[in-house]
Motif scaffolding. Structure first.
Motif, PDB file in Angstrom:
ATOM      1  N   GLU A 221     -29.426   1.434 -22.520  1.00 28.52           N
ATOM      2  CA  GLU A 221     -28.526   0.964 -23.576  1.00 28.52           C
ATOM      3  C   GLU A 221     -27.588   2.076 -24.038  1.00 28.52           C
ATOM      4  N   LEU A 222     -28.073   3.299 -24.054  1.00 26.91           N
ATOM      5  CA  LEU A 222     -27.223   4.418 -24.476  1.00 26.91           C
ATOM      6  C   LEU A 222     -26.090   4.648 -23.481  1.00 26.91           C
ATOM      7  N   ARG A 223     -26.408   4.607 -22.204  1.00 22.09           N
ATOM      8  CA  ARG A 223     -25.352   4.778 -21.197  1.00 22.09           C
ATOM      9  C   ARG A 223     -24.318   3.679 -21.306  1.00 22.09           C
ATOM     10  N   SER A 224     -24.769   2.450 -21.517  1.00 22.91           N
ATOM     11  CA  SER A 224     -23.847   1.330 -21.661  1.00 22.91           C
ATOM     12  C   SER A 224     -22.965   1.488 -22.903  1.00 22.91           C
ATOM     13  N   GLY A 225     -23.564   1.942 -24.013  1.00 18.59           N
ATOM     14  CA  GLY A 225     -22.788   2.129 -25.235  1.00 18.59           C
ATOM     15  C   GLY A 225     -21.746   3.230 -25.108  1.00 18.59           C
TER      16      GLY A 225
END
Length: 342
Positions: A221-225
């Protein structure tokens, strides 16, 4: 080194002035037979000197440094030291001009890319905690050993002096939610005192890369954000993530805030705030739940492929240049050999 006296004299043949406009020749040069010499008042504004940037103390408050085709002969450790020295010498916003096969991408904490085509980089305004004293400078300070009431000096405590800015920073790190600052290469440049609970150090070689250190539950989720923040150039919030710390589940929100303001010293840096999930979302912030993660990862993969394709083309271009230079050197070698035989 032998060119320093001739450069200081500012004298050159007429052929070297062929590309200079007549107006500039009249304004900045004096004719001396078959030569031109730079006017005295201009020569007195320029300092010519030999300088070893690996050992000699650096200059300071410079507007521009041109160091072309020198760093390619240095190893990685020496290159890091040179880039740090140049950053110390440049004023904030100063320009570093490197050769076609050189880059400051490994020192993104110090420099912003200004023009990748011409290999120009802009100095960031960052605080340097210490600068290593060059080896050529002797330590002439006398060693003073003193004791107070029989207490050795290493056990004597002195009152620490801090500024209001440092005090403000310490209070923020103590009472604000945990946070991490990282650059475009995902390398962590600073983290607050309590942010370490959301990181995990695995085995193998130590890395500063955020994606290698962040807990596995947050990684996707962090990479996507981060990708959304880059694409939309706006803050992104990821809500209601579950992370297990010390065998206890914890629900948190991630706030990702990039800096895109031109001319800002923090341009290209990102701030991540780990906030416990309790407050409603800000309507002005993008929520990552609006798009599926798979689609975001596919777009990021396409962007990485395009970047890799551009890097490959640049490598092939530089390889062709090196090949042409090698052929020229071989031709010159043959000419010198023929001249020696004659």
């Amino acid at each position: 080194i032998g060119r320093v006296p001739s450069s200081r004299g500012g004298r050159g043949p007429l052929n070297d002035a062929a590309d200079v406009s007549p107006e500039r020749l009249r304004r900045f040069f004096n004719a001396e037979g078959d030569f031109y010499r730079v006017r005295r008042e201009i020569r007195e504004m320029i300092l010519f000197a030999t300088h070893n940037f690996l050992k000699d103390p650096p200059f300071s408050h410079l507007d521009m440094i041109s160091c072309r085709n020198v760093m390619i002969y240095l190893n990685n450790t020496a290159q890091e030291r040179v880039l740090g020295t140049f950053h110390f010498a440049l004023r904030p916003g100063g320009i570093l001009f490197l050769g076609s096969a050189e880059s400051a991408d490994n020192a993104t904490d110090f420099y912003l890319p200004l023009s990748r085509e011409f290999h120009m980089f802009q100095s960031r305004h960052v605080t340097i905690h210490s600068y290593p004293v060059p080896e050529s400078v002797p330590n002439l300070a006398p060693r003073i050993v003193s004791t107070i009431n029989g207490t050795p000096p290493d056990q004597t405590k002195t009152r620490e002096r801090i500024t209001f800015s440092d005090l403000h920073q310490r209070l923020l790190e103590e009472y604000a939610p945990p946070s991490i600052v990282f650059n475009e290469q995902y390398n962590i440049v600073h983290l607050s005192e309590r942010a370490g609970r959301y990181l995990q150090i695995g085995g193998g070689e130590l890395s500063q890369n955020l994606m290698h250190m962040v807990r596995e539950e947050l990684r996707l989720e962090l990479r996507s954000g981060i990708y959304q923040a880059l694409q939309r150039q706006a803050p992104v919030e990821i809500r209601d993530l579950i992370v297990t710390i010390a065998d206890q589940p914890e629900k948190i929100n991630l706030h990702i805030r990039p800096v895109f303001r031109l001319g800002d010293a923090t341009q290209g840096l990102f701030l991540i705030v780990f906030d416990k999930a309790s407050e409603p979302p800000d309507p002005g912030i993008v929520l990552t739940s609006h798009e599926p993660v798979a689609k975001q990862l596919e777009e990021e993969l396409n962007r990485i492929k395009a970047h890799l394709r551009a890097s490959t083309e640049q490598y092939e271009f530089q390889a062709e240049e090196l090949k042409a230079s090698n052929e020229e050197l071989q031709a010159m070698n043959e000419e010198l050999r023929s001249a020696a035989e004659e």
